[in-house]
Motif scaffolding. Structure first.
Motif, mmCIF file in Angstrom:
data_model
loop_
_atom_site.group_PDB
_atom_site.id
_atom_site.type_symbol
_atom_site.label_atom_id
_atom_site.label_comp_id
_atom_site.label_asym_id
_atom_site.label_seq_id
_atom_site.Cartn_x
_atom_site.Cartn_y
_atom_site.Cartn_z
ATOM 1 N N GLY A 300 28.538 -3.385 17.857
ATOM 2 C CA GLY A 300 29.081 -3.073 16.541
ATOM 3 C C GLY A 300 28.736 -1.694 16.039
ATOM 4 O O GLY A 300 29.224 -1.267 14.991
ATOM 5 N N ARG A 304 26.560 -0.811 11.550
ATOM 6 C CA ARG A 304 26.666 -2.247 11.325
ATOM 7 C C ARG A 304 25.354 -2.948 11.632
ATOM 8 O O ARG A 304 24.924 -3.862 10.908
ATOM 9 C CB ARG A 304 27.778 -2.846 12.194
ATOM 10 C CG ARG A 304 28.122 -4.282 11.780
ATOM 11 C CD ARG A 304 28.699 -5.084 12.930
ATOM 12 N NE ARG A 304 27.723 -5.364 13.963
ATOM 13 C CZ ARG A 304 26.836 -6.368 13.917
ATOM 14 N NH1 ARG A 304 26.772 -7.166 12.867
ATOM 15 N NH2 ARG A 304 25.993 -6.560 14.909
ATOM 16 N N ASP A 308 23.631 -5.236 8.983
ATOM 17 C CA ASP A 308 23.723 -6.688 9.149
ATOM 18 C C ASP A 308 22.723 -7.273 10.128
ATOM 19 O O ASP A 308 22.521 -8.492 10.156
ATOM 20 C CB ASP A 308 25.132 -7.071 9.626
ATOM 21 C CG ASP A 308 26.217 -6.623 8.662
ATOM 22 O OD1 ASP A 308 25.941 -6.573 7.449
ATOM 23 O OD2 ASP A 308 27.332 -6.336 9.119
#
Length: 356
Positions: A300, A304, A308
């Motif tokens: 990702g 990201r 996350d």
């Protein structure tokens, strides 16, 4: 991957991590349970052998993270990410690492028996269609009437219908030729115009070019599945239904240990590659570091991951990918999301953010 690109990617990882080897440590793992007198022995099927693209498993093993959880892992080399789910079911593996779309297919055909994803490593599909740099094919729809070659078990080949449905290409208009050859052989098919394109991962083809001393940007270009089919994920840590339901604490400990390996690898990429080369001196540190950096994009990307963490999914997005796969692969049933991925074993998000 060029040396300058590798250096830049390493710097990006360190920025992502927020630390270097002598800086702040990775987020502390939750306290491991008391170890049993006899460790739980688990048979684990990899997607391939150990490489830069899965180095965290070796890191977790060599740094004793499985042992900390009272687990003894026996690793078996795999035969490709798309084969992992099926082999886990057929050969009785307790855990494995492979493409999550193959798990959808196993769950559709054998409800209650298929492996279940418990920790998503690749947040986007790593699959690509590989073209020669000089190919006249500039858009995916121009693949109609052409030949694409790949391993019969390749993830891209086995998720091509999903890709085609999104780009407006009739998959039946393409001639697909399975070929078990190595990557030197496959790329040779492009060079001698035997095939118009190849199925694969960008990291695998890039590593093949780098191993031969070439420059990818002078040889190849890609149609990336992630651009056309954002609903698809890549490879995940999977466990058998038996392990998940009968020994959930062992499964949780496995996830915790793997997560520690992932965090260490992202914080200390060179240390992970050094460990890999020490384990297998035939590996090229430069090539495998490049493969690891390419895999970071499949996870990702650093923004990201920093936001996350690693391991979790977006249920809405995964459901969309599941529905797409069921429709385009003409599966006999649509599994529930809980049949293919269980988020309940994930460590807290803070533990899944590198060096936070």
């Amino acid at each position: 991957m060029k040396p300058t690109m590798i250096a830049a990617a390493m710097a990006a990882l360190l920025v992502l991590a927020g630390c270097g080897r002598n800086d702040a440590p990775a987020a502390p793992a939750a306290a491991a349970p008391a170890q049993p007198a006899t460790p739980h022995k688990l048979r684990f099927l990899l997607n391939s052998g150990f490489s830069g693209a899965n180095a965290w498993f070796l890191v977790a093993q060599q740094r004793g993270y499985f042992r900390d959880e009272g687990i003894e892992v026996e690793f078996t080399d795999g035969r490709g990410a798309f084969t992992a789910a099926g082999r886990m079911l057929e050969e009785g593996f307790d855990a494995g690492y492979g493409d999550i779309q193959a798990t959808y297919e196993q769950a559709a055909h054998k409800p209650g028996q298929a492996p279940v994803g418990v920790y998503m490593v690749m947040d986007v599909s790593p699959s690509v269609i590989i073209l020669p740099l000089a190919s006249p094919v500039k858009e995916p729809t121009q693949l109609a009437g052409r030949t694409i070659t790949g391993h019969g078990t390749d993830v891209a080949l086995n998720t091509f219908e999903q890709f085609a449905s999104k780009v407006g290409l009739d998959p039946k208009s393409v001639t697909i030729v399975p070929n078990p050859g190595n990557w030197k052989t496959l790329i040779g098919l492009l060079d001698d115009h035997t095939s118009d394109a190849l199925f694969g991962y960008s990291s695998t083809s890039t590593a093949a070019i780098a191993t031969a001393g070439g420059k990818v940007e002078e040889r190849l270009r890609f149609f990336r599945f992630r651009d056309a089919v954002p609903e698809l994920y890549g490879s995940a840590l999977m466990v058998s239904p038996k392990l998940l339901h009968e020994q959930p604490q062992v499964a949780r400990g496995l996830v915790r240990a793997v997560n520690r390996g992932v965090m260490d690898t992202l914080c200390e990429p060179q240390a992970a590659i050094d460990m890999l080369v020490a384990h297998n001196p035939d590996e090229s540190a430069k090539v495998e570091l490049g493969r690891l950096m390419d895999t970071l994009d499949d996870m990702g990307g650093r923004e990201r991951i920093a936001r996350d963490g690693v391991g979790d999914i977006d249920p809405v997005r995964m459901q969309a990918g599941l529905d797409l796969t069921v429709a385009q692969r003409h599966l006999p049933r649509g599994p529930d999301l809980g049949e293919v991925f269980d988020r309940s074993l994930l460590p807290e998000q803070a533990e899944r953010r590198p060096c936070m």
